[in-house]
Design an enzyme around this catalytic site. Structure first.
Site, PDB file in Angstrom:
ATOM      1  CB  SER B  82      -0.892   0.022   1.241  1.00 27.58           C
ATOM      2  OG  SER B  82      -1.188   1.581   1.410  1.00 27.58           O
ATOM      3  CE  LYS B 161      -0.355  -6.180  -5.727  1.00 29.28           C
ATOM      4  NZ  LYS B 161       0.635  -5.401  -6.015  1.00 29.28           N
ATOM      5  CB  SER B 231      -4.125  -2.203  -1.856  1.00 29.11           C
ATOM      6  OG  SER B 231      -3.529  -3.742  -1.770  1.00 29.11           O
ATOM      7  CB  SER B 347      -5.106  -0.064   3.207  1.00 29.35           C
ATOM      8  OG  SER B 347      -5.128  -0.072   1.896  1.00 29.35           O
TER       9      SER B 347
END
Lengths: 374, 374, 374, 374
Positions: B82, B161, B231, B347
Site C-alpha cells: 500500500s 490485491k 488494495s 490502507s
C-alpha cells in the site's frame, strides 16, 4: 470578570452564521468579544486565503452588532485562524468573550482568564529577528496584565499570530535594501514563528533574553516555550497575542490546563491534560462529557531527524503534501481519538514551541461541578 | 507448520537490503516465503509506481537466493504494498514465511496460520463486476485450505490485491467494445476493491451470494467483510489473496486478532485488539513490549456523509489532497499513538470492509510467554 | 449602447482595490456593470473558496458606489471566477459594463455587445440533468435578446457559471430521496458543466433538442458548443449566463472573435483568432500592441484517450495534481506565449465545449483604428 | 565516429520495452550506448523514485545485452531522468549511442558529437559548495575531450545530474559534524544545481573561476551558463556529465543548436532554435517534419520577482503544487505548441542556467537533406 468560550461550526470560510445567531439570541454579547480562534478550510500555508475570508465576515458580523466599523473591530479583536483541516479535523471557531460586569472570583478559586494585545506593525525585514522577539514579549506582558494573571505558571496558552509575507513582498523589501531573514515565503513564515515563540518564552521567564537571541533560532531547541502556539498569516501586519490562563480575579466554571507533548506519539500528554481539567477518558471521553470540552489547542511539528520513536517518517521529503499538513492530520487524529471530538485547533510549525519534534496540548473545559473551580 | 513474520525498514522503494541481509544471515529461508505485505513511499493512488519498484527488487532478492527466475517468484508470492506513508507512518514491509518442517501444533492450542492463492487474470471489463467477486471468493477458499483453517471465525485478516488500470487501458478496453464499470482510473480502483471485498464476504459466509450481487455495490453498506483488506495496483493482473488466521495445525508463539473499527475515532477497537493478543497499553504499549508487535494491519475510509461523530470533515471535497491520503494519515496516527509504533500497514479505500465510515484493525503479536498460544 | 471592458490585477482574492479605484476615478460607472469575469488564486476545484471571497468584496465595492445592498448587486451581476492560476497565469478580473446612453452603432458596423441572464435556482438533483439544460438554454436566449444579438453566428462567447455542491450537500439530497446524478462532488461539477454546455448548444442551434438529451452526455462528443465556456462554483444556486458577441445596435472600438481549439497543441487557433481581431503576432504580439488585448477567454480539457498527438500524457492518472490544473497551466502558457500576456481567463472542464480534447479561445480587442469596427 | 539518438515512449517507470526491442532488432548496439536522458512519471522532487526505477530496468536491459553486470553499466552510462510530466508532457527517454567504427567526418562539415564523464563522489557537505563546482568543471572538460569538441562555442548542451539527499541523510551529516549548506532537502537540491551550473560555466569560459565562487551563488545571476541543464536525484553519488555539441571529427545527419530563453514567454527562442537546425514552424512544425526532431531539452525557472512580463504569477507562493512543477508544465506546453510534439525533456530549477527567470532550449534534429551537415 468572567470568560465565555463559545464554539461554532463552519460550513465554509465565509460562514458567519454561527456567531450571528449567537449574537441574535443574546448568547454572546458582541461588545464582550476579545478574540476568535479557529480552524479554516485552506491549506494553512502562504496561499491560504480562507483565514482572511473568515476574518472579513466575522468582523463584519461583530461590527453590525456593535455599530463599530469593521476596521475598528479588526483593530481590537485578534482573529487567529489556522488553515488546514487535515484528516478528521473539523472547521470551527471559538469565540472568547469577557463579561466585565460579572462578580469577582472567590479568593483561592481561580477561573479562566483571558487577555489580549496587539504589537506594533512589523516590516518584512523585522520578521524573524530581534525586533519581532521584543515586540512579542512586550505584547505578552501587556496581555497578561490585561488578564490580571500575575504568575507565569498560571499562563497555560499563548496564541500569537504574526505576519506572513508573499514572495512578492519579500522581493520588494530586498529590492528596497531591506532584505528579509529568508527569501522564501514559507521559510520566512517559519522564522517569524520562532521569533514570536522566543518572545513568549522571554516574557514568561521560560528563557532569558540572552538565550532568546537570534543566534539560537533553529539552533538551540532547548530554548522554547511550552505554552506558546504561533501561527502566521499574510492578513496581519502586527503580532496578535492572546494569553489564556487561570486567575483568582475571574469567576465562572471554566478552567484551562496544558501539557507539552514530547513527540508526535505522546498520547500520555493528552490523557494527562484531560485529568488536569477533571475529565475522564477510558479510553475516550464519554459522549455525555464531551460537551464540557470547550476548546482544544494543539501545536505540533514533524520531527527534524526524520524519525519518530526511531522509525523513519517521510514527511520532510514529500514534494506533494507539505510536512505541516502531514503532522497536523496525524497529531490531530491522535488527540481526536482520545477526546472523541474533532473540533480541535491544530497548528503546525511548532519550532521552539514545546519539545523539539513534539508540541503542546491545551484544553479549556467546564468543571464537573459546574462551579467556579476551587 | 510454523509461520514466521519478519519486519524490515525501507529506506526507499528500491531498498531490498533488509530482506537480503535476513536471507544471508539465515533468519529467513527464501524458499519459505509465501507473501510480503508493506507500506511504500508513493501516494497510494493510480500513479504510484513505488509498489512495482519494491516488488521488482524484493522478487529479485528472493530469486537470487532460491535460484528461481524473478517471474517464478512473482507468480508464487503475493507482494502486496500500500503506497502512502502519510503523517507518522513509516515505510516498511513484513515477510511472511512458512516452515513446513516445524513440528505440528498442539491440539487445542492454535497458532498463526497463513495461506495464499492467486486468482485467474482479470480483464479491464471484469474489474468491479461479478467475475471478480467469484474469482476472489474462490481464491479465498483456496487460501483457507492452504492455511488449514477450517472455520471462517478463525480467519482474522484477508489481504487481497486486485488489479488497477490506467485511464489509457480503460479507454482501450472501451474502444474494444468492453467498457469498464467506471471510466475513471481512481473510480475503477474503488469498484475493484468492492468486488474483492464481496468475494471475501461470500467465501467466509459474512454475506450470501445474493447479498453480494453487483447491485449492492456502493449501495448496501451492511454487506461487508470485517476481515477483508483490499488494495489495488496497476502492477498485478489477478487477485492476490493472503489469508491469515489461527489453526491448531500450526505451531509457534505468534497469534493474530482483529476488531472492526466503527468509525475513524474508534480508539476502543485498538485497545481491544491489543487485549485480544495479550498486550497491555495504558495508555501506550510499553517500549519493552513493543517488539512483540510483529505486524499491524489497518483499513479505513473517509465517512461518506461528510461527518465524523456529527462534526463536519473536509476530506471528500479536497482537490489538493486525496481523501484516502487524509484518512490513512489520521487513522494511522491514532493507532500509532496507542501502539507507540509507526510501522503500520494502513490502507484506505475500505468500502464494504468493516463498518461504513470505519474499517478494521488486525494485529499479529508474539504471545507473552513466548510459547505456542493455548 | 457601448460596452466597456476593464481589466484589473488581483493581489489576493480579497483585493477590490482595482475596481474601487476605477469607480472613484470615474473610469467605470458602477451602475453600468453587468458582469465580472476573472481568474482567482484558488485551486479551481470544489474546495476553492477564493471565488466566493472575491465575489464578496467586489459586490461590496459596487454596492458602496451605487447605494444598493450587496445582495441586490449579487442578484443582478454575474460574478464568474475560475480558480487556479497554474503556471504563468496571472490573477485578474475584467469588468464588463454597458453605457446605455452611448449613441447607437453605425449600420453595417457591428461592435461588441453584452447581455446577461440568471436562470432559476437549481436543486442538487437538477444538476447535470435536463432541468439544467433547459434552464440554461432559456437564459442564453434571454441574454442574447438583452444583447440585441439576433443571429447565433454573431455570438462569440457564452460564459455560464452553474452551481457546484459539496459532498455534504450531495449526501443530504440523496438522504432526502433526491439523489444527484453523481455522488462525488467533482464528478457532479462535471455533469453540471455538460448540462450547461448542452443548454448553450441548444439555444444557439449548434445542436438540436434531441441531440442535447441526457443520454448524449459524456457519450456523444460531437454534440458540443464552440462558444460555451462553463464553470461551476459552490457559491451560486442558479446558472449565471453572460453572452458576448457583435451587434450593429452597439457602438465603440471593441470587437470579439473566437476559434475552436482542436487539441491542446492547437497554436494555429490562437494565431487565427488574433488575425480575426486585427492583431499581428510574429511570433508574439508586440509590447506596443499588447494593450489592445482587453480580455482573453480559453477553455480546455485533458484529452480523454490519454494521448496528445498520439503521445501519452499523464494528466488523467495523477493523484497529486488534478487533471484540470495540469491542462489549464499547459494551454494557458501556450496562449500566453503567443500573446505575450498572462492575464488570461483559462478554464478547464471543457466537456462538450469545443472539440473533444480541445476547447476554444476568444479574444476581445480594441480595433487598430480605434473606431467602431466596420 | 557517428552519434545516434533514439527516442522511446515510456508506459510506466519500469518499462524498458522500447530499448529492449531496439536492441533485439539491432537498431541500437547496447555496447555503443553512452547516455540515456528522459522524462519520467514522478514529481521531479526529492521523493521521486521513478528515476531510480527506470535506471534499474534500463541498466538491466543493457547489461543483459552486453553481458556486463548492471553495476558496470551504471558506472559507465549516465542515466539522467527528470521527473514530472506536467501538462501535455509525455514520458519518454532518448538513448544516445556512439558508433566508433563509422567513417570520420568531412572537414568543414561538423556533425553531432557526444562525450560523457562522471566526477568523483560528493559527500553531503560537498553539495552546493566549491568542491562540487570544481568536480563538475573537471568532468565537463573531460567529456568535451571525449567528444573531441575543441571550442566552447561548439558545445550546445551540457546535462549534469548531481546528487540530491534526503532530509535524513542531511541530518546525519550534520550530526557527524559536516553540516550541509542547507538543512532542507529541496533547498540542498537547489544549491547543488547551482554548483554544477557554475562548474559548467567555469569549464566553458562563460564565467571566470572568481566569478563562480560560492559567494555568487543565488546572488549574482549574471554568472550563468547558457548551455547547462542541471538536475539532481537521490539515486546518484557523483556528478554525471553529458556534453553534446558539434565536431568535425564526427559524421552523420544529426545536428544540435540551442538558444537561451529570456523568460517563460520567450516563444521567439523556440522559433529561432528551430531555424538553427533547419526546421520550419509556421506556426507549428508540420507533421511530416516532426520525425526529424530527435530530442528537445528545455530548462526553465519561475521568475524570482513573482512577475512575468510585469504581471503577477502565483507559483512561488503555492503550498499545493511545487513551483518547479508549475513552470515545467507551462514552458513545456509553450515549446510543445510550436513543435507539435510533447516528448520534450523539460527540467525546472534553472538557477544560473540561462537568463534569470528564463532558461534554455536545445534541439537535436536530422538535417533536411539527410546528409552530414555542412
Amino acid at each position: 470578570m468572567r470568560a465565555h468560550v463559545d464554539r461554532h461550526e463552519l460550513a465554509d470560510p465565509g460562514d458567519a452564521s454561527g456567531l450571528a445567531a449567537a449574537i441574535a439570541a443574546g448568547t454572546v454579547d458582541a461588545r464582550d468579544i476579545v478574540a476568535v480562534i479557529g480552524k479554516t478550510h485552506g491549506n494553512g500555508l502562504v496561499n491560504d486565503y480562507t483565514r482572511a475570508h473568515l476574518t472579513l465576515v466575522l468582523s463584519g458580523a461583530i461590527a453590525r452588532a456593535t455599530g463599530e466599523t469593521r476596521e475598528t473591530v479588526a483593530a481590537r479583536v485578534p482573529f487567529i485562524f489556522s488553515g488546514g483541516c487535515e484528516g478528521v479535523l473539523s472547521p470551527h471557531y471559538v469565540v472568547l468573550s469577557v463579561d466585565r460586569t460579572a462578580p469577582p472570583g472567590v479568593p483561592g478559586r481561580p477561573a479562566l482568564a483571558i487577555g489580549t494585545a496587539l504589537s506594533t506593525a512589523m516590516a518584512v525585514a523585522d520578521i524573524g529577528r530581534e525586533a519581532q522577539v521584543a515586540a512579542t514579549a512586550a505584547a505578552v506582558r501587556e496581555a497578561m496584565a490585561a488578564a490580571r494573571i500575575e504568575r507565569p505558571q498560571d499562563v497555560h496558552f499563548v496564541q500569537v499570530k504574526g505576519p506572513a509575507r508573499t514572495g512578492e513582498a519579500i522581493a520588494a523589501s530586498a529590492a528596497a535594501g531591506r532584505p528579509a531573514v529568508a527569501g522564501d515565503a514559507n521559510r520566512l513564515m517559519a522564522w517569524g514563528r520562532v521569533a514570536c515563540a522566543f518572545g513568549v518564552a522571554r516574557a514568561l521567564g521560560e528563557a532569558t533574553a540572552d538565550e532568546t537571541a537570534e543566534a539560537a533560532m533553529f539552533r538551540d531547541y532547548a530554548v522554547r516555550s511550552d505554552v506558546a502556539s504561533i501561527s502566521a498569516g499574510v492578513e496581519v501586519d502586527c503580532n496578535e497575542v492572546v494569553v489564556i490562563g487561570m486567575s483568582a480575579a475571574w469567576s465562572g466554571p471554566l478552567a484551562i490546563a496544558h501539557r507539552p507533548m514530547a513527540d508526535a506519539l505522546d498520547i500520555g500528554a493528552v490523557y494527562a491534560v484531560l485529568r488536569d481539567v477533571g475529565l475522564d477518558a477510558s479510553p475516550q471521553v464519554a459522549p455525555a462529557e464531551r460537551d464540557r470540552l470547550r476548546a482544544v489547542f494543539v501545536k505540533c511539528e514533524p520531527q527534524r531527524d526524520g524519525r519518530v520513536r526511531g522509525r523513519r517518517h517521510t514527511m520532510l521529503d514529500d514534494g506533494d503534501i507539505n510536512a505541516q499538513r502531514h503532522i497536523r492530520g496525524a497529531v490531530g487524529a491522535l488527540v481526536a481519538g482520545v477526546l472523541g471530538e474533532t473540533a480541535i485547533f491544530v497548528s503546525g510549525g511548532a519550532e521552539h514551541q514545546g519539545p523539539d519534534g513534539g508540541g503542546l496540548v491545551a484544553v479549556i473545559a467546564e468543571r464537573a461541578d459546574g462551579l467556579t473551580p476551587p
